[in-house]
Design an enzyme around this catalytic site. Structure first.
Site, PDB file in Angstrom:
ATOM      1  CD  GLU A   1      -1.652  -5.435  -8.079  1.00 24.19           C
ATOM      2  OE1 GLU A   1      -2.538  -6.161  -7.604  1.00 24.19           O
ATOM      3  OE2 GLU A   1      -1.333  -4.332  -7.580  1.00 24.19           O
TER       4      GLU A   1
ATOM      5  CE  LYS B   1      -3.030  -7.658  -4.239  1.00 22.49           C
ATOM      6  NZ  LYS B   1      -3.505  -6.487  -5.001  1.00 22.49           N
TER       7      LYS B   1
ATOM      8  CE1 TYR C   1      -8.017  -0.238   1.260  1.00 26.07           C
ATOM      9  CE2 TYR C   1      -8.005  -2.602   1.660  1.00 26.07           C
ATOM     10  CZ  TYR C   1      -7.329  -1.414   1.401  1.00 26.07           C
ATOM     11  OH  TYR C   1      -5.966  -1.435   1.271  1.00 26.07           O
TER      12      TYR C   1
ATOM     13  CB  CYS D   1      -0.225  -4.539  -4.682  1.00 24.27           C
ATOM     14  SG  CYS D   1      -0.758  -2.821  -4.475  1.00 24.27           S
TER      15      CYS D   1
ATOM     16  CB  SER E   1       0.507   1.430  -5.116  1.00 23.21           C
ATOM     17  OG  SER E   1       0.497   2.281  -3.995  1.00 23.21           O
TER      18      SER E   1
END
Length: 292
Positions: free
Chosen positions: A62, A131, A137, A187, A214
């Site tokens: 990504e 995406k 978060y 992702c 990730s």
């Protein structure tokens, strides 16, 4: 797209493509933060290596052309312009390379910035997938920079001098000695209850690609394996996953460069984690078994 696989060995009977096998590579190039040319160089090195191995399909991490963890540098036009220059360079280089490949890039479309997967092969951009699910978060802030690809379907954009399909609903089909269909997601898209790849599999996709960043936390590698294995099993597909690795910014994140290939729930291959240089892992996926 039409790609005729040349024989890997002589006689042609021993080519895996003659027996409904598809050679896939998951790649983790070493990168430098906000240095698109350096990152494209490392991508090309892996592409040429895979070309020699007659790999048909490759997936890279990504935002691999810009780096993932660059925060507000994503708003810099100089960086975004340089990314587009390197995409054009990869397109030109692909004319003489066998693999079709997906690379990650931030792209401006209609005044918005998208986190995208650019699928390239045979001197063409075959499509661009944005995406859909943007994590926002804990250590992730993607909604600060990117627009979701949710609902983006049936569009065309101009990129590298070509008119290119742009949307979250793209499925790619190859014709040749081992024809197959594949889908691309990015992702977080696979970490949600209903991933885009689930819908793609229902629509006929046999191979599912995931361009990921990730970061690593305790126990996350095992979770990734479980997630990708289960997605390949329940979608009755192959699932190829590539995550960011050496060279990414480690300001508040760490990276292990974990990439893997699964077929119907079984792990076929994965890269060395925490490598200090570029890595690539290759596996032959049994399309006949998937279709059975």
């Amino acid at each position: 797209m039409t790609r005729q696989a040349p024989p890997l060995f002589s006689p042609p009977f021993f080519s895996p493509y003659a027996h409904d096998f598809l050679r896939i590579a998951v790649c983790v190039p070493r990168i430098e933060v906000a240095e698109p040319r350096f990152n494209a160089d490392r991508t090309l090195e892996l592409l040429r290596d895979a070309d020699a191995k007659r790999v048909a399909l490759m997936v890279f991490p990504e935002l691999g052309l810009s780096a993932y963890a660059i925060d507000d540098l994503l708003f810099q036009d100089a960086l975004l312009d340089a990314v587009e220059v390197q995409i054009a360079r990869l397109v030109e280089a692909s004319r003489d390379l066998y693999p079709v490949f997906a690379v990650g890039a931030p792209l401006r479309v209609e005044g918005r910035l998208y986190n995208t997967a650019v699928v390239i092969g045979g001197g063409r951009i075959l499509g661009v997938t944005p995406k859909v699910f943007l994590p926002n978060y804990r250590e992730f802030y993607e909604r600060r920079w990117f627009t979701s690809g949710q609902g983006v379907v049936g569009k065309t954009i101009r990129l590298a001098g070509q008119d290119v399909p742009f949307g979250a609903d793209l499925i790619y089909r190859s014709k040749g000695s081992a024809p197959f269909t594949f889908h691309v997601e990015i992702c977080e898209d696979v970490w949600v209850p209903e991933p885009p790849s689930t819908l793609a599999a229902m629509a006929g996709a046999e191979v599912l690609l995931n361009l990921s960043a990730s970061n690593i936390t305790i126990g996350k590698a095992a979770t990734r394996r479980l997630l990708c294995a289960s997605q390949s099993a329940r979608c009755m597909a192959a699932y190829a996953y590539s995550a960011a690795g050496p060279g990414e910014s480690t300001t508040d994140l760490a990276w292990d460069g974990h990439a893997s290939i699964f077929e119907l729930g079984a792990l076929l291959a994965e890269t060395e984690r925490f490598a200090v240089d570029s890595t690539m892992s290759v596996a032959d996926v049994d399309l006949g078994r998937i279709r059975q």
